[in-house]
Motif scaffolding. Structure first.
Motif, PDB file in Angstrom:
ATOM      1  N   THR A 122     -28.338  70.203  -9.030  1.00 25.67           N
ATOM      2  CA  THR A 122     -28.018  67.964  -9.786  1.00 25.67           C
ATOM      3  C   THR A 122     -27.417  68.105 -11.140  1.00 25.67           C
ATOM      4  OG1 THR A 122     -30.238  68.387 -10.746  1.00 25.67           O
ATOM      5  CG2 THR A 122     -30.088  67.280  -8.572  1.00 25.67           C
ATOM      6  N   SER A 123     -27.386  69.281 -11.851  1.00 26.36           N
ATOM      7  CA  SER A 123     -26.311  69.075 -12.500  1.00 26.36           C
ATOM      8  C   SER A 123     -25.727  70.297 -12.977  1.00 26.36           C
ATOM      9  CB  SER A 123     -28.188  69.304 -14.534  1.00 26.36           C
ATOM     10  OG  SER A 123     -26.885  69.179 -15.374  1.00 26.36           O
ATOM     11  N   PRO A 124     -24.261  70.159 -12.754  1.00 29.44           N
ATOM     12  CA  PRO A 124     -23.874  69.091 -12.998  1.00 29.44           C
ATOM     13  C   PRO A 124     -23.505  69.223 -11.119  1.00 29.44           C
ATOM     14  CG  PRO A 124     -22.372  70.744 -13.581  1.00 29.44           C
ATOM     15  CD  PRO A 124     -23.884  71.421 -12.886  1.00 29.44           C
ATOM     16  N   ALA A 125     -23.572  67.004 -11.028  1.00 27.06           N
ATOM     17  CA  ALA A 125     -23.419  66.680  -9.885  1.00 27.06           C
ATOM     18  C   ALA A 125     -22.586  67.421  -9.414  1.00 27.06           C
ATOM     19  CB  ALA A 125     -23.551  65.511  -9.894  1.00 27.06           C
ATOM     20  N   ILE A 126     -22.411  67.818  -7.582  1.00 28.57           N
ATOM     21  CA  ILE A 126     -21.297  68.358  -7.441  1.00 28.57           C
ATOM     22  C   ILE A 126     -20.748  67.274  -6.210  1.00 28.57           C
ATOM     23  CG2 ILE A 126     -20.571  70.162  -5.402  1.00 28.57           C
ATOM     24  CD1 ILE A 126     -22.617  71.975  -7.240  1.00 28.57           C
ATOM     25  N   ASP A 127     -19.669  66.845  -6.106  1.00 30.69           N
ATOM     26  CA  ASP A 127     -19.290  66.284  -4.593  1.00 30.69           C
ATOM     27  C   ASP A 127     -18.761  67.070  -3.598  1.00 30.69           C
ATOM     28  OD1 ASP A 127     -17.425  64.859  -3.141  1.00 30.69           O
ATOM     29  OD2 ASP A 127     -17.015  63.161  -4.579  1.00 30.69           O
ATOM     30  N   PHE A 128     -19.675  67.710  -2.792  1.00 29.91           N
ATOM     31  CA  PHE A 128     -19.663  68.128  -1.834  1.00 29.91           C
ATOM     32  C   PHE A 128     -18.194  67.339  -0.717  1.00 29.91           C
ATOM     33  CE2 PHE A 128     -24.300  69.368  -2.928  1.00 29.91           C
ATOM     34  CZ  PHE A 128     -23.709  71.245  -3.269  1.00 29.91           C
ATOM     35  N   VAL A 129     -18.179  66.015  -0.369  1.00 31.43           N
ATOM     36  CA  VAL A 129     -16.808  65.925   0.571  1.00 31.43           C
ATOM     37  C   VAL A 129     -16.053  66.626  -0.543  1.00 31.43           C
ATOM     38  CG1 VAL A 129     -15.630  63.605   0.742  1.00 31.43           C
ATOM     39  CG2 VAL A 129     -18.432  63.882   0.661  1.00 31.43           C
ATOM     40  N   ARG A 130     -15.462  66.257  -1.645  1.00 31.47           N
ATOM     41  CA  ARG A 130     -14.321  66.382  -1.862  1.00 31.47           C
ATOM     42  C   ARG A 130     -14.473  67.668  -2.118  1.00 31.47           C
ATOM     43  NH1 ARG A 130     -13.003  62.940  -7.161  1.00 31.47           N
ATOM     44  NH2 ARG A 130     -10.608  63.432  -6.323  1.00 31.47           N
ATOM     45  N   LEU A 131     -15.224  68.709  -2.844  1.00 25.80           N
ATOM     46  CA  LEU A 131     -15.475  70.424  -2.462  1.00 25.80           C
ATOM     47  C   LEU A 131     -14.566  70.735  -0.950  1.00 25.80           C
ATOM     48  CD1 LEU A 131     -15.703  72.717  -3.493  1.00 25.80           C
ATOM     49  CD2 LEU A 131     -17.890  72.814  -3.309  1.00 25.80           C
ATOM     50  N   ALA A 132     -15.088  70.059  -0.037  1.00 23.05           N
ATOM     51  CA  ALA A 132     -14.433  70.841   1.320  1.00 23.05           C
ATOM     52  C   ALA A 132     -13.171  70.316   1.605  1.00 23.05           C
ATOM     53  CB  ALA A 132     -15.703  69.638   1.723  1.00 23.05           C
ATOM     54  N   GLU A 133     -13.083  68.589   0.836  1.00 21.02           N
ATOM     55  CA  GLU A 133     -11.771  67.960   1.267  1.00 21.02           C
ATOM     56  C   GLU A 133     -10.635  68.903   0.367  1.00 21.02           C
ATOM     57  OE1 GLU A 133     -12.454  63.684   1.832  1.00 21.02           O
ATOM     58  OE2 GLU A 133     -11.850  64.608   0.242  1.00 21.02           O
ATOM     59  N   SER A 134     -10.980  70.053  -0.394  1.00 18.55           N
ATOM     60  CA  SER A 134      -9.729  71.068  -1.283  1.00 18.55           C
ATOM     61  C   SER A 134      -9.826  72.014  -0.553  1.00 18.55           C
ATOM     62  CB  SER A 134     -10.719  71.088  -2.695  1.00 18.55           C
ATOM     63  OG  SER A 134     -11.630  71.545  -2.431  1.00 18.55           O
ATOM     64  N   PHE A 135     -10.576  72.334   0.564  1.00 15.87           N
ATOM     65  CA  PHE A 135     -10.267  73.734   1.422  1.00 15.87           C
ATOM     66  C   PHE A 135      -9.747  73.386   2.522  1.00 15.87           C
ATOM     67  CE2 PHE A 135     -13.113  75.708  -1.604  1.00 15.87           C
ATOM     68  CZ  PHE A 135     -12.301  76.531  -2.525  1.00 15.87           C
ATOM     69  N   GLY A 136      -9.553  72.151   2.446  1.00 12.97           N
ATOM     70  CA  GLY A 136      -8.767  71.234   4.131  1.00 12.97           C
ATOM     71  C   GLY A 136      -9.825  71.311   5.382  1.00 12.97           C
ATOM     72  N   VAL A 137     -10.982  70.815   4.478  1.00 12.58           N
ATOM     73  CA  VAL A 137     -12.078  70.804   5.816  1.00 12.58           C
ATOM     74  C   VAL A 137     -12.411  69.145   5.356  1.00 12.58           C
ATOM     75  CG1 VAL A 137     -14.926  71.542   6.001  1.00 12.58           C
ATOM     76  CG2 VAL A 137     -13.009  73.170   5.421  1.00 12.58           C
ATOM     77  N   PRO A 138     -12.007  68.468   7.536  1.00 12.52           N
ATOM     78  CA  PRO A 138     -12.871  67.488   6.728  1.00 12.52           C
ATOM     79  C   PRO A 138     -14.109  67.358   6.719  1.00 12.52           C
ATOM     80  CG  PRO A 138     -11.557  67.547   9.054  1.00 12.52           C
ATOM     81  CD  PRO A 138     -11.275  69.523   8.115  1.00 12.52           C
ATOM     82  N   ALA A 139     -14.086  65.651   5.415  1.00 12.15           N
ATOM     83  CA  ALA A 139     -15.653  65.689   5.553  1.00 12.15           C
ATOM     84  C   ALA A 139     -15.542  63.502   5.140  1.00 12.15           C
ATOM     85  CB  ALA A 139     -15.786  66.548   3.961  1.00 12.15           C
ATOM     86  N   THR A 140     -16.651  63.505   5.232  1.00  9.94           N
ATOM     87  CA  THR A 140     -17.155  62.346   5.088  1.00  9.94           C
ATOM     88  C   THR A 140     -19.370  62.541   4.323  1.00  9.94           C
ATOM     89  OG1 THR A 140     -18.260  62.492   7.163  1.00  9.94           O
ATOM     90  CG2 THR A 140     -16.140  61.189   6.837  1.00  9.94           C
ATOM     91  N   GLY A 141     -19.227  61.336   3.723  1.00  6.47           N
ATOM     92  CA  GLY A 141     -20.790  61.075   3.480  1.00  6.47           C
ATOM     93  C   GLY A 141     -21.749  59.705   4.170  1.00  6.47           C
ATOM     94  N   HIS A 173     -16.557  70.418   9.725  1.00  7.77           N
ATOM     95  CA  HIS A 173     -16.350  69.429   9.462  1.00  7.77           C
ATOM     96  C   HIS A 173     -17.932  69.557   8.563  1.00  7.77           C
ATOM     97  CE1 HIS A 173     -15.626  64.506   9.438  1.00  7.77           C
ATOM     98  NE2 HIS A 173     -16.511  64.846   9.123  1.00  7.77           N
ATOM     99  N   LEU A 174     -17.639  69.085   7.652  1.00 12.79           N
ATOM    100  CA  LEU A 174     -18.769  68.319   6.355  1.00 12.79           C
ATOM    101  C   LEU A 174     -18.894  67.261   6.158  1.00 12.79           C
ATOM    102  CD1 LEU A 174     -20.093  70.500   3.413  1.00 12.79           C
ATOM    103  CD2 LEU A 174     -19.753  67.739   2.923  1.00 12.79           C
ATOM    104  N   ILE A 175     -19.981  66.978   6.578  1.00 12.94           N
ATOM    105  CA  ILE A 175     -21.245  65.509   6.292  1.00 12.94           C
ATOM    106  C   ILE A 175     -22.018  66.206   5.398  1.00 12.94           C
ATOM    107  CG2 ILE A 175     -22.651  63.628   6.984  1.00 12.94           C
ATOM    108  CD1 ILE A 175     -21.485  64.415   9.898  1.00 12.94           C
ATOM    109  N   GLN A 176     -21.798  65.164   3.473  1.00 13.29           N
ATOM    110  CA  GLN A 176     -22.852  64.859   2.964  1.00 13.29           C
ATOM    111  C   GLN A 176     -23.743  63.833   3.376  1.00 13.29           C
ATOM    112  OE1 GLN A 176     -21.220  64.647  -1.048  1.00 13.29           O
ATOM    113  NE2 GLN A 176     -23.460  64.616  -1.813  1.00 13.29           N
ATOM    114  N   ALA A 177     -25.185  64.473   3.405  1.00 15.91           N
ATOM    115  CA  ALA A 177     -26.608  63.718   3.856  1.00 15.91           C
ATOM    116  C   ALA A 177     -26.635  63.601   2.676  1.00 15.91           C
ATOM    117  CB  ALA A 177     -27.208  63.979   5.203  1.00 15.91           C
ATOM    118  N   VAL A 178     -27.319  62.143   1.878  1.00 15.84           N
ATOM    119  CA  VAL A 178     -28.071  61.635   0.933  1.00 15.84           C
ATOM    120  C   VAL A 178     -29.409  61.055   1.417  1.00 15.84           C
ATOM    121  CG1 VAL A 178     -27.626  60.076  -1.070  1.00 15.84           C
ATOM    122  CG2 VAL A 178     -25.544  61.558  -0.447  1.00 15.84           C
ATOM    123  N   VAL A 179     -30.546  61.920   0.910  1.00 16.57           N
ATOM    124  CA  VAL A 179     -31.518  61.378   1.086  1.00 16.57           C
ATOM    125  C   VAL A 179     -32.064  61.389  -0.248  1.00 16.57           C
ATOM    126  CG1 VAL A 179     -33.436  63.010   2.278  1.00 16.57           C
ATOM    127  CG2 VAL A 179     -31.485  63.523   3.085  1.00 16.57           C
TER     128      VAL A 179
END
Length: 69
Positions: free
Chosen positions: A19-38, A59-65
């Motif tokens: 949680t600290s620092p907040a990680i944007d896993f969607v943007r991180l995956a995209e930076s490696f060329g992996v399609p990603a959504t939230g 493909h990465l899906i960031q599921a916010v729970v």
């Protein structure tokens, strides 16, 4: 003589969490060329999972729970 050093690490410290620092896993995956959504709802997750399974490759899906009550 070289003496090994050991360190005690408090893994409950916030600096070792996700949680600290907040990680944007969607943007991180995209930076490696992996399609990603939230997804923030079950409906979004269902739709995005169907779309991801229909495409080849990773493909990465960031599921916010929401936090447990």
């Amino acid at each position: 003589m070289i003496r090994p050093r050991t360190a005690v690490v408090d893994v409950t410290s916030p600096q070792f969490g996700l949680t600290s620092p907040a990680i944007d896993f969607v943007r991180l995956a995209e930076s490696f060329g992996v399609p990603a959504t939230g997804a923030t709802t079950a409906e979004e997750l269902t739709e995005q999972l169907s779309n991801a399974l229909a495409e080849p490759g990773p493909h990465l899906i960031q599921a916010v729970v929401p936090p447990a009550a």
